[in-house]
Design a protein around this motif. Structure first.
Motif, PDB file in Angstrom:
ATOM      1  N   LYS A  29      47.139  31.766  39.312  1.00 34.37           N
ATOM      2  CA  LYS A  29      48.009  30.865  40.065  1.00 34.37           C
ATOM      3  C   LYS A  29      48.545  29.713  39.215  1.00 34.37           C
ATOM      4  CE  LYS A  29      48.134  29.371  44.891  1.00 34.37           C
ATOM      5  NZ  LYS A  29      47.956  28.050  45.399  1.00 34.37           N
ATOM      6  N   PHE A  30      47.652  29.096  38.443  1.00 32.58           N
ATOM      7  CA  PHE A  30      48.080  27.921  37.673  1.00 32.58           C
ATOM      8  C   PHE A  30      49.265  28.233  36.744  1.00 32.58           C
ATOM      9  CE2 PHE A  30      47.768  25.356  33.794  1.00 32.58           C
ATOM     10  CZ  PHE A  30      48.063  24.105  34.327  1.00 32.58           C
ATOM     11  N   PRO A  31      49.211  29.319  35.948  1.00 29.53           N
ATOM     12  CA  PRO A  31      50.364  29.577  35.076  1.00 29.53           C
ATOM     13  C   PRO A  31      51.658  29.825  35.855  1.00 29.53           C
ATOM     14  CG  PRO A  31      48.474  30.855  34.357  1.00 29.53           C
ATOM     15  CD  PRO A  31      48.105  30.245  35.668  1.00 29.53           C
ATOM     16  N   TYR A  32      51.595  30.543  36.997  1.00 27.21           N
ATOM     17  CA  TYR A  32      52.877  30.789  37.674  1.00 27.21           C
ATOM     18  C   TYR A  32      53.387  29.527  38.372  1.00 27.21           C
ATOM     19  CZ  TYR A  32      51.388  31.869  42.615  1.00 27.21           C
ATOM     20  OH  TYR A  32      50.924  31.821  43.894  1.00 27.21           O
ATOM     21  N   LEU A 179      38.771  34.449  26.417  1.00 25.27           N
ATOM     22  CA  LEU A 179      39.987  33.632  26.511  1.00 25.27           C
ATOM     23  C   LEU A 179      40.422  33.119  25.138  1.00 25.27           C
ATOM     24  CD1 LEU A 179      41.917  32.592  28.628  1.00 25.27           C
ATOM     25  CD2 LEU A 179      40.396  30.704  29.108  1.00 25.27           C
ATOM     26  N   ILE A 180      39.476  32.577  24.396  1.00 17.27           N
ATOM     27  CA  ILE A 180      39.815  32.009  23.084  1.00 17.27           C
ATOM     28  C   ILE A 180      40.331  33.120  22.156  1.00 17.27           C
ATOM     29  CG2 ILE A 180      38.893  30.805  21.031  1.00 17.27           C
ATOM     30  CD1 ILE A 180      38.506  28.887  23.230  1.00 17.27           C
ATOM     31  N   ALA A 181      39.670  34.273  22.179  1.00 20.05           N
ATOM     32  CA  ALA A 181      40.099  35.368  21.300  1.00 20.05           C
ATOM     33  C   ALA A 181      41.546  35.766  21.621  1.00 20.05           C
ATOM     34  CB  ALA A 181      39.177  36.572  21.475  1.00 20.05           C
ATOM     35  N   LEU A 182      41.871  35.823  22.919  1.00 18.63           N
ATOM     36  CA  LEU A 182      43.233  36.216  23.300  1.00 18.63           C
ATOM     37  C   LEU A 182      44.260  35.151  22.896  1.00 18.63           C
ATOM     38  CD1 LEU A 182      42.590  37.744  26.866  1.00 18.63           C
ATOM     39  CD2 LEU A 182      43.172  38.990  24.782  1.00 18.63           C
ATOM     40  N   ILE A 183      43.872  33.873  23.010  1.00 20.32           N
ATOM     41  CA  ILE A 183      44.811  32.798  22.638  1.00 20.32           C
ATOM     42  C   ILE A 183      45.119  32.868  21.146  1.00 20.32           C
ATOM     43  CG2 ILE A 183      45.041  30.290  22.351  1.00 20.32           C
ATOM     44  CD1 ILE A 183      43.471  29.994  24.952  1.00 20.32           C
ATOM     45  N   VAL A 184      44.080  33.049  20.345  1.00 20.51           N
ATOM     46  CA  VAL A 184      44.295  33.103  18.890  1.00 20.51           C
ATOM     47  C   VAL A 184      45.328  34.189  18.588  1.00 20.51           C
ATOM     48  CG1 VAL A 184      43.196  33.685  16.691  1.00 20.51           C
ATOM     49  CG2 VAL A 184      42.018  32.205  18.334  1.00 20.51           C
ATOM     50  N   ALA A 261      44.459  29.051  29.928  1.00 22.04           N
ATOM     51  CA  ALA A 261      45.203  30.199  30.473  1.00 22.04           C
ATOM     52  C   ALA A 261      46.699  30.004  30.228  1.00 22.04           C
ATOM     53  CB  ALA A 261      44.921  30.354  31.962  1.00 22.04           C
ATOM     54  N   GLY A 262      47.173  28.757  30.405  1.00 19.15           N
ATOM     55  CA  GLY A 262      48.589  28.473  30.127  1.00 19.15           C
ATOM     56  C   GLY A 262      48.900  28.672  28.658  1.00 19.15           C
ATOM     57  N   LEU A 263      47.959  28.240  27.830  1.00 23.38           N
ATOM     58  CA  LEU A 263      48.168  28.345  26.382  1.00 23.38           C
ATOM     59  C   LEU A 263      48.167  29.809  25.934  1.00 23.38           C
ATOM     60  CD1 LEU A 263      48.567  26.245  24.213  1.00 23.38           C
ATOM     61  CD2 LEU A 263      46.125  26.304  23.724  1.00 23.38           C
ATOM     62  N   LEU A 264      47.550  30.660  26.707  1.00 26.95           N
ATOM     63  CA  LEU A 264      47.591  32.098  26.410  1.00 26.95           C
ATOM     64  C   LEU A 264      48.888  32.718  26.920  1.00 26.95           C
ATOM     65  CD1 LEU A 264      46.431  34.944  25.860  1.00 26.95           C
ATOM     66  CD2 LEU A 264      45.296  34.812  28.068  1.00 26.95           C
ATOM     67  N   ILE A 265      49.243  32.368  28.164  1.00 24.42           N
ATOM     68  CA  ILE A 265      50.307  33.117  28.837  1.00 24.42           C
ATOM     69  C   ILE A 265      51.712  32.710  28.379  1.00 24.42           C
ATOM     70  CG2 ILE A 265      51.377  33.446  31.115  1.00 24.42           C
ATOM     71  CD1 ILE A 265      48.378  33.684  32.072  1.00 24.42           C
ATOM     72  N   GLY A 305      40.992  43.440  27.857  1.00 20.61           N
ATOM     73  CA  GLY A 305      40.226  42.187  27.727  1.00 20.61           C
ATOM     74  C   GLY A 305      40.730  41.143  28.707  1.00 20.61           C
ATOM     75  N   PHE A 306      42.042  41.047  28.822  1.00 23.33           N
ATOM     76  CA  PHE A 306      42.608  40.031  29.711  1.00 23.33           C
ATOM     77  C   PHE A 306      42.201  40.288  31.168  1.00 23.33           C
ATOM     78  CE2 PHE A 306      45.736  38.528  32.688  1.00 23.33           C
ATOM     79  CZ  PHE A 306      45.773  37.181  32.364  1.00 23.33           C
ATOM     80  N   PHE A 307      42.334  41.530  31.612  1.00 23.84           N
ATOM     81  CA  PHE A 307      42.033  41.795  33.022  1.00 23.84           C
ATOM     82  C   PHE A 307      40.525  41.775  33.308  1.00 23.84           C
ATOM     83  CE2 PHE A 307      46.490  42.968  33.029  1.00 23.84           C
ATOM     84  CZ  PHE A 307      46.882  42.251  34.143  1.00 23.84           C
ATOM     85  N   LEU A 308      39.732  42.055  32.295  1.00 22.14           N
ATOM     86  CA  LEU A 308      38.283  41.908  32.473  1.00 22.14           C
ATOM     87  C   LEU A 308      37.953  40.421  32.692  1.00 22.14           C
ATOM     88  CD1 LEU A 308      35.523  43.299  32.439  1.00 22.14           C
ATOM     89  CD2 LEU A 308      35.365  42.776  30.009  1.00 22.14           C
ATOM     90  N   LEU A 309      38.622  39.595  31.904  1.00 22.57           N
ATOM     91  CA  LEU A 309      38.462  38.142  32.036  1.00 22.57           C
ATOM     92  C   LEU A 309      38.833  37.688  33.449  1.00 22.57           C
ATOM     93  CD1 LEU A 309      38.630  35.335  30.228  1.00 22.57           C
ATOM     94  CD2 LEU A 309      41.036  35.693  30.505  1.00 22.57           C
TER      95      LEU A 309
END
Ligand code: PFF
Length: 460
Positions: A29-32, A179-184, A261-265, A305-309
């Motif tokens: 919700k937050f990112p959208y 989360l951190i791994a995906l952002i990197v 999450a925003g920093l990833l998306i 990984g994202f959807f598991l998160l």
């Protein structure tokens, strides 16, 4: 068997409460909401509202719960008399209704995780189009959300220590690592910095009245405030714990995950030249398209990984949503925990069926004529969370200031924090709860009701 139980340690409570807070609200919700409300300006408003007003509300909720050591209904009833017990019932109703739609969205996340990780879909499908097909498929929805409700109930049956605390201690740290791994990874993509700029450089002309009350609604939902979830969790906390510190840690953890999450998306979205204003579909439509573009192997790993998160985050929240009515049945109706959990899980699942069928599967649920032709899922989520949570927060602060008395609240907070009395933070919390929150939250609730039912832009 002790039907009530309690958290065994400070960290156990913090992780469970942060687990309740961190959920679909942060990652879905937050990112959208941020994407639709102008990016960085929304982020700033959100942070300010959270620290200035939501933090005192959280401290208030936890102290009510710890003072009495009962479920939400029992707590209000004991401190304020029968008349106030309705506030507890109001929270329990919100919990049941929020869980009914939340479980449907969590089911989508679960289905996506399985489909991305274990099928060949990435090689064959256009993922953007997949969502549209997926959410109208009744059986997919039914099976995945049934599985999700089953896992939730299974953990809640095990009780506060063996179920909720144990699951949160494993899932919360894992969530941070994924989360951190995906952002990197996302920050290394071409044009990622455009996304970072959209997210972090505010344009104040974007701030409107709607940004303010949407931010407040989002903050309440994200921090699990306004419906007694933290009264319930607070009732399992011992008197030595420092409520102020615990609440601050929970708030920080919640904000960090939303921020991350925003920093990833946004870098992902901008790297693919997509628009951030896609609404609720953002995570389910835009991201899988991006995972597909990464190629079959990397797409599977990053997407899975994202959807598991997302599933982990949702699970620690569905647990807390179910615990609110379960605690009521155990404390007030003396129904054994196991039976309470299964009865309530079945009830909530059935109540979720209209939301499940509302994305195009069945016309009457997809377009409600009495609610601006929006879907049943929108109706339940807007009425029972966007409107009811800030309103619940408003009523709770009225209860503290007009009935329970902020002196009693201070006394409760001072347990485990002897220097609280006479401190600046005590004056700030009392002032905010007595004067600011009832007025501000009341006003925002009225604005949200007008906006959702009649459209504020048509009136102003
Ligand atoms: N805070 C959860 C989220 O952000 O997804 C949702 C939620 C959980 C709201 C528990 C209310 C609640 F009592």
């Amino acid at each position: 068997m002790d039907q009530r139980g309690s958290f065994t340690s400070r960290i156990g409570f913090i992780l469970a409460a942060a687990g309740s807070a961190v959920g679909l609200g942060n990652i879905w919700k937050f990112p959208y909401e941020t994407g639709q409300n102008g990016g960085a300006a929304f982020l700033l408003i959100y942070l300010a509202l959270t620290f200035l007003f939501c933090y005192p509300v959280m401290v208030g909720e936890i102290s009510i719960g710890r003072r009495v050591g009962l479920d939400a209904y029992g707590s209000y009833n004991k401190l304020g008399g029968k008349k106030w017990g309705f506030l507890g019932l109001y929270g329990i109703l919100c919990g049941i209704m929020i869980l009914s739609f939340y479980n449907v969205v969590a089911g989508w996340a679960f289905g996506y995780f399985l489909e991305i990780s274990f099928s060949d879909l990435l090689t064959e499908e256009n993922y953007g189009a997949f969502f549209g097909r997926y959410v109208v498929d009744f059986w997919d929805n039914l099976i995945f959300s049934l599985c999700f409700m089953f896992i939730t109930a299974f953990i809640v049956v095990k009780g506060v220590q063996g179920g909720i605390e144990r699951a949160s201690k494993i899932m919360m740290p894992t969530l941070f690592v994924i989360l951190i791994a995906l952002i990197v990874y996302s920050l290394t993509l071409p044009n990622a910095m455009d996304g970072v700029r959209f997210y972090l450089l505010p344009d104040f002309s974007e701030i409107t009245l709607e940004t303010l009350y949407s931010g407040m609604g989002q903050a309440f939902f994200s921090l699990s405030l306004g419906m007694g979830a933290l009264i319930t969790y607070g009732s399992y906390v011992n008197k030595q714990q420092n409520i102020l510190k615990s609440a601050l840690t929970i708030t920080f953890l919640d904000i960090s995950v939303a921020f991350l999450a925003g920093l990833l998306i946004f870098p992902l979205v901008f790297s693919q030249g997509q628009s951030p204003e896609q609404g609720p579909a953002l995570v389910f439509v835009v991201l899988p398209g991006i995972f597909q573009a990464m190629g079959p192997v990397l797409g599977k790993v990053v997407g899975g990984g994202f959807f598991l998160l997302l599933c982990f985050a949702a699970l620690t929240s569905t647990i807390s949503l179910l615990e609110v009515p379960v605690a009521y049945m155990v404390d007030q109706k003396k129904v054994p925990r196991k039976i309470s959990v299964w009865i309530l899980a079945a009830l909530v699942f059935i109540l979720g069926i209209p939301s499940m069928l509302s994305q195009g599967a069945v016309d009457i649920f997809s377009s409600l004529s009495f609610y601006n032709d929006k879907s049943a899922l929108d109706f339940v989520s807007e009425v029972f969370s966007d409107i009811s949570l800030p309103l619940g927060g408003c009523l709770m602060t009225i209860f503290i200031s007009r009935r329970w008395n902020s002196k009693n609240m201070s006394e409760e907070i001072a347990n485990g924090n002897p220097r609280y009395k006479g401190s600046f933070i005590e004056s700030y919390i009392n002032f905010t709860i007595t004067y600011v929150c009832p007025v501000l939250l009341g006003l925002f609730s009225i604005l949200i009701i007008i906006d959702k039912f009649f459209g504020l832009d048509k009136i102003l």
